[in-house]
Design a protein around this motif. Structure first.
Motif, PDB file in Angstrom:
ATOM      1  N   LYS A 303       0.820  -1.205   0.000  1.00 28.81           N
ATOM      2  CA  LYS A 303       0.000   0.000   0.000  1.00 28.81           C
ATOM      3  C   LYS A 303       0.855   1.256   0.000  1.00 28.81           C
ATOM      4  O   LYS A 303       0.456   2.304  -0.539  1.00 28.81           O
ATOM      5  CB  LYS A 303      -0.923  -0.014   1.221  1.00 28.81           C
ATOM      6  N   HIS A 304       2.042   1.159   0.598  1.00 28.71           N
ATOM      7  CA  HIS A 304       2.929   2.325   0.694  1.00 28.71           C
ATOM      8  C   HIS A 304       4.144   2.196  -0.229  1.00 28.71           C
ATOM      9  O   HIS A 304       5.099   2.976  -0.099  1.00 28.71           O
ATOM     10  CB  HIS A 304       3.387   2.502   2.145  1.00 28.71           C
ATOM     11  N   GLY A 305       4.097   1.230  -1.132  1.00 32.73           N
ATOM     12  CA  GLY A 305       5.203   1.044  -2.063  1.00 32.73           C
ATOM     13  C   GLY A 305       6.494   0.638  -1.393  1.00 32.73           C
ATOM     14  O   GLY A 305       7.581   1.014  -1.846  1.00 32.73           O
ATOM     15  N   MET A 306       6.396  -0.184  -0.316  1.00 36.12           N
ATOM     16  CA  MET A 306       7.576  -0.496   0.483  1.00 36.12           C
ATOM     17  C   MET A 306       7.935  -1.982   0.485  1.00 36.12           C
ATOM     18  O   MET A 306       8.649  -2.448   1.375  1.00 36.12           O
ATOM     19  CB  MET A 306       7.341  -0.023   1.925  1.00 36.12           C
ATOM     20  N   VAL A 307       7.435  -2.735  -0.492  1.00 33.24           N
ATOM     21  CA  VAL A 307       7.813  -4.144  -0.574  1.00 33.24           C
ATOM     22  C   VAL A 307       9.288  -4.223  -1.002  1.00 33.24           C
ATOM     23  O   VAL A 307       9.667  -3.678  -2.046  1.00 33.24           O
ATOM     24  CB  VAL A 307       6.933  -4.918  -1.570  1.00 33.24           C
ATOM     25  N   PRO A 308      10.141  -4.887  -0.223  1.00 26.71           N
ATOM     26  CA  PRO A 308      11.568  -4.943  -0.563  1.00 26.71           C
ATOM     27  C   PRO A 308      11.835  -5.682  -1.867  1.00 26.71           C
ATOM     28  O   PRO A 308      11.020  -6.491  -2.330  1.00 26.71           O
ATOM     29  CB  PRO A 308      12.179  -5.702   0.629  1.00 26.71           C
ATOM     30  N   ASP A 309      13.000  -5.417  -2.438  1.00 25.42           N
ATOM     31  CA  ASP A 309      13.414  -6.085  -3.668  1.00 25.42           C
ATOM     32  C   ASP A 309      13.968  -7.481  -3.386  1.00 25.42           C
ATOM     33  O   ASP A 309      14.059  -8.313  -4.281  1.00 25.42           O
ATOM     34  CB  ASP A 309      14.481  -5.256  -4.391  1.00 25.42           C
ATOM     35  N   HIS A 310      14.377  -7.725  -2.141  1.00 25.40           N
ATOM     36  CA  HIS A 310      14.943  -9.029  -1.782  1.00 25.40           C
ATOM     37  C   HIS A 310      13.904  -9.840  -1.005  1.00 25.40           C
ATOM     38  O   HIS A 310      12.935  -9.300  -0.476  1.00 25.40           O
ATOM     39  CB  HIS A 310      16.211  -8.850  -0.940  1.00 25.40           C
ATOM     40  N   SER A 311      14.112 -11.133  -0.932  1.00 20.93           N
ATOM     41  CA  SER A 311      13.143 -12.026  -0.293  1.00 20.93           C
ATOM     42  C   SER A 311      13.193 -11.922   1.222  1.00 20.93           C
ATOM     43  O   SER A 311      14.195 -11.484   1.809  1.00 20.93           O
ATOM     44  CB  SER A 311      13.414 -13.475  -0.706  1.00 20.93           C
ATOM     45  N   LEU A 312      12.110 -12.340   1.850  1.00 19.01           N
ATOM     46  CA  LEU A 312      12.087 -12.408   3.311  1.00 19.01           C
ATOM     47  C   LEU A 312      13.123 -13.401   3.810  1.00 19.01           C
ATOM     48  O   LEU A 312      13.757 -13.180   4.847  1.00 19.01           O
ATOM     49  CB  LEU A 312      10.689 -12.812   3.788  1.00 19.01           C
ATOM     50  N   PHE A 313      13.322 -14.483   3.082  1.00 16.08           N
ATOM     51  CA  PHE A 313      14.344 -15.467   3.461  1.00 16.08           C
ATOM     52  C   PHE A 313      15.721 -14.819   3.540  1.00 16.08           C
ATOM     53  O   PHE A 313      16.464 -15.017   4.503  1.00 16.08           O
ATOM     54  CB  PHE A 313      14.361 -16.624   2.462  1.00 16.08           C
ATOM     55  N   GLN A 314      16.076 -14.029   2.523  1.00 13.52           N
ATOM     56  CA  GLN A 314      17.387 -13.375   2.544  1.00 13.52           C
ATOM     57  C   GLN A 314      17.489 -12.385   3.703  1.00 13.52           C
ATOM     58  O   GLN A 314      18.535 -12.276   4.343  1.00 13.52           O
ATOM     59  CB  GLN A 314      17.664 -12.648   1.229  1.00 13.52           C
ATOM     60  N   ALA A 315      16.391 -11.686   3.986  1.00 14.35           N
ATOM     61  CA  ALA A 315      16.397 -10.746   5.107  1.00 14.35           C
ATOM     62  C   ALA A 315      16.626 -11.467   6.423  1.00 14.35           C
ATOM     63  O   ALA A 315      17.364 -10.981   7.296  1.00 14.35           O
ATOM     64  CB  ALA A 315      15.085  -9.974   5.140  1.00 14.35           C
ATOM     65  N   LEU A 316      16.018 -12.634   6.595  1.00 15.23           N
ATOM     66  CA  LEU A 316      16.241 -13.421   7.804  1.00 15.23           C
ATOM     67  C   LEU A 316      17.663 -13.955   7.850  1.00 15.23           C
ATOM     68  O   LEU A 316      18.314 -13.929   8.895  1.00 15.23           O
ATOM     69  CB  LEU A 316      15.242 -14.577   7.864  1.00 15.23           C
ATOM     70  N   ALA A 317      18.155 -14.426   6.707  1.00 14.80           N
ATOM     71  CA  ALA A 317      19.523 -14.942   6.655  1.00 14.80           C
ATOM     72  C   ALA A 317      20.532 -13.872   7.068  1.00 14.80           C
ATOM     73  O   ALA A 317      21.517 -14.158   7.752  1.00 14.80           O
ATOM     74  CB  ALA A 317      19.831 -15.455   5.254  1.00 14.80           C
ATOM     75  N   ALA A 318      20.279 -12.637   6.664  1.00 18.85           N
ATOM     76  CA  ALA A 318      21.198 -11.535   6.956  1.00 18.85           C
ATOM     77  C   ALA A 318      20.867 -10.802   8.250  1.00 18.85           C
ATOM     78  O   ALA A 318      21.601  -9.901   8.649  1.00 18.85           O
ATOM     79  CB  ALA A 318      21.185 -10.537   5.797  1.00 18.85           C
ATOM     80  N   ALA A 319      19.757 -11.178   8.895  1.00 16.62           N
ATOM     81  CA  ALA A 319      19.304 -10.507  10.125  1.00 16.62           C
ATOM     82  C   ALA A 319      19.057  -9.024   9.872  1.00 16.62           C
ATOM     83  O   ALA A 319      19.479  -8.163  10.645  1.00 16.62           O
ATOM     84  CB  ALA A 319      20.304 -10.697  11.256  1.00 16.62           C
ATOM     85  N   THR A 320      18.320  -8.730   8.790  1.00 15.67           N
ATOM     86  CA  THR A 320      17.991  -7.334   8.473  1.00 15.67           C
ATOM     87  C   THR A 320      16.486  -7.091   8.516  1.00 15.67           C
ATOM     88  O   THR A 320      15.980  -6.218   7.821  1.00 15.67           O
ATOM     89  CB  THR A 320      18.536  -6.927   7.090  1.00 15.67           C
ATOM     90  N   ILE A 321      15.775  -7.861   9.311  1.00 14.17           N
ATOM     91  CA  ILE A 321      14.357  -7.586   9.528  1.00 14.17           C
ATOM     92  C   ILE A 321      14.206  -6.738  10.783  1.00 14.17           C
ATOM     93  O   ILE A 321      15.131  -6.609  11.585  1.00 14.17           O
ATOM     94  CB  ILE A 321      13.530  -8.884   9.677  1.00 14.17           C
TER      95      ILE A 321
END
Length: 525
Positions: A303-321
């Motif tokens: 809704k706010h145009g904020m869906v990341p370009d990378h996957s949620l899996f990668q965000a968890l792998a990198a601890a950037t959530i």
């Protein structure tokens, strides 16, 4: 070991548990803490800061939270109170020297050429080496007086998110120097304390640069103080997975990402041929898990145009959530927080210039929520150019720490709490147990070449799954596999659950490692 001189640098989450476990073995370390209070980053945090990890995962294995704390994500005051109770219960407080900053350290007794040629860590693979070398630390007190302290072993527990702020650089004439307002870093904001910080932002047009934990917390505080009368602008250079909680469509995502079964879907360091084949076969399941969770979390983001370009899996792998502060999306709706997506930004007299905007974002205060340069903090501890050059690797490598604790080429020293994990308190606790066991002679380290090979195996994993964030050295989605290695080193059984299905599908947490060393067997030397 009781006669050995051990120094711990930092009285935060990691330093306190290292001290506790050494005290239990009869060693009384000295803990140097630059601040006047314990708690590390928790001691200086915005009022609205809460845990990102559920309370049951963010605790020491042998010290549960009190029954009076019932929140899933306790706030920073509750965390500081918990740490204070821990230090008093285990007698740690008496070891801490507040207001004492380690400004440099040198290794004496063995030349750098001789050290570089060692095939065994510290010369013999043991914690205190042959006894020929020692560390000499220059320690400054609050008045600036510097004393030299000698140590047989040093543990750096300074963390990654404090001390040296990461300040963006700008072309000439486009930096903070041309701006008429005030520019600070989130570290400075946190140090002000709640009342002073709120007074500084009250009635001001505040722009926050960043879109992770610190930036989100400060923006939430600005919105609370100023509402829609003076909206807080967030300059978002990278979209991140910002989650309201850990439930996707009513299903806790830890069951998808954080148990032993989930680890079967990931290529692991040292996994062997059979596990590698199994992981390859199961890879589509990992993709399906990620899409399932993303389909839920992306609803308010889209809704706010904020869906990341990378996957949620990668965000968890990198601890950037990050977990959203309370009412984050409500504030976006009402307009008390305004998002400006821009890969670059610069300053002008009136405020901040961002991409795609016809006029500057008029600002009175700009706050950088842009993180920290933790690598510089470690490098700057050493006076030796040799140690400075090898301590944190290079921009193309991870920080070269065996078991994320020991540098293969730096003797009689450990680093605890630097790599990212599922919950830093939980991981630092088991690392502290491992380190205490090592210092007590419970096992020897492999030779330098074997340690370096293991470091490269983990680096390969981090580059594969964490993308450009590989230098965060995150073990988040392999935390059980990682803990298994520590357990085996200590001579402990890594299988802590009861029953096959519990072992495979339940998530490991601090409680599984309580009394870990009570039935362990010393590893053969």
């Amino acid at each position: 070991m009781e006669k050995k001189r051990v120094v711990i640098v930092g009285a935060g989450v990691s330093g306190l548990t290292v001290c506790k476990h050494l005290l239990e073995l009869g060693c009384r370390p000295t803990v140097f803490e630059a601040d006047t209070v314990l708690g590390g980053v928790w001691a200086r945090a915005p009022a609205c800061t809460e845990l990102q990890t559920p309370r049951t995962m963010y605790q020491y294995s042998d010290f549960p939270w009190p029954d009076s704390v019932t929140e899933v994500f306790p706030n920073h005051r509750q965390v500081v109170a918990y740490l204070d109770a821990y230090t008093r219960h285990f007698g740690v407080l008496g070891c801490v020297r507040f207001g004492h900053r380690v400004v440099g350290m040198e290794y004496h007794g063995v030349g750098e050429q001789a050290m570089a040629a060692w095939e065994e860590w510290a010369g013999n693979g043991q914690a205190f080496g042959s006894g020929a070398g020692e560390w000499r630390l220059s320690v400054a007190d609050a008045d600036g007086h510097v004393e030299t302290h000698k140590a047989d072993f040093v543990v750096l527990c300074m963390g990654r998110f404090s001390g040296v702020p990461n300040i963006p650089t700008f072309p000439a004439g486009k930096g903070p120097e041309v701006f008429d307002g005030q520019v600070i870093h989130s570290m400075d904001y946190a140090k002000m304390g709640t009342s002073k910080a709120k007074e500084m932002i009250r009635g001001k047009r505040v722009t926050v640069v960043g879109y992770l934990k610190s930036a989100l917390d400060i923006a939430a505080e600005c919105a609370e103080v100023n509402g829609t009368a003076h909206p807080c602008t967030m300059v978002v250079r990278t979209k991140h997975w910002i989650l309201p909680d850990y439930f996707a469509w009513g299903f806790h995502i830890s069951k998808l990402y954080l148990n032993r079964f989930a680890e079967l879907l990931i290529h692991k360091p040292g996994e062997g041929l059979l596990l590698s084949i199994l992981t390859t076969l199961l890879t589509p399941l990992r993709w399906a898990f990620s899409k399932f969770a993303e389909s839920y979390y992306s609803i308010p983001m889209r809704k706010h145009g904020m869906v990341p370009d990378h996957s949620l899996f990668q965000a968890l792998a990198a601890a950037t959530i990050a977990i959203t502060p309370k009412d984050h999306y409500k504030r976006l709706e009402e307009g008390s927080i305004v998002l400006k997506k821009s890969k670059t930004f610069s300053f002008c007299k009136e405020g901040v210039v961002v991409e795609g905007e016809p006029s500057p974002v008029k600002s009175d205060v700009v706050i950088f929520g842009t993180g920290f340069n933790g690598d510089d903090k470690i490098k700057d501890m050493f006076t030796s150019e040799y140690f400075q050059s090898i301590a944190v690797g290079s921009e193309s490598t991870t920080v070269p720490l065996y078991r994320e604790c020991i540098h293969p080429k730096i003797p009689q020293l450990a680093v605890i709490g630097y790599s990212e994990s599922i919950a830093n308190m939980y991981t630092s606790d088991i690392r502290a147990k491992w380190l205490a066991r090592f210092l007590d002679g419970g096992f020897r380290l492999p030779n330098v070449a074997a340690m370096q090979k293991d470091v490269l195996e983990w680096e390969k994993y981090m580059k594969r799954y964490s993308g450009r964030y590989f230098r965060r050295s995150s073990i988040l989605i392999l935390h059980t596999w990682y803990n298994d290695q520590l357990c085996r080193d200590m001579g402990c059984n890594p299988r802590r659950k009861k029953g096959f299905f519990s072992e495979l599908f339940e998530v490991y947490g601090p409680g599984d490692y309580a009394n870990l060393l009570s039935n362990s067997k010393p590893k053969e030397q």
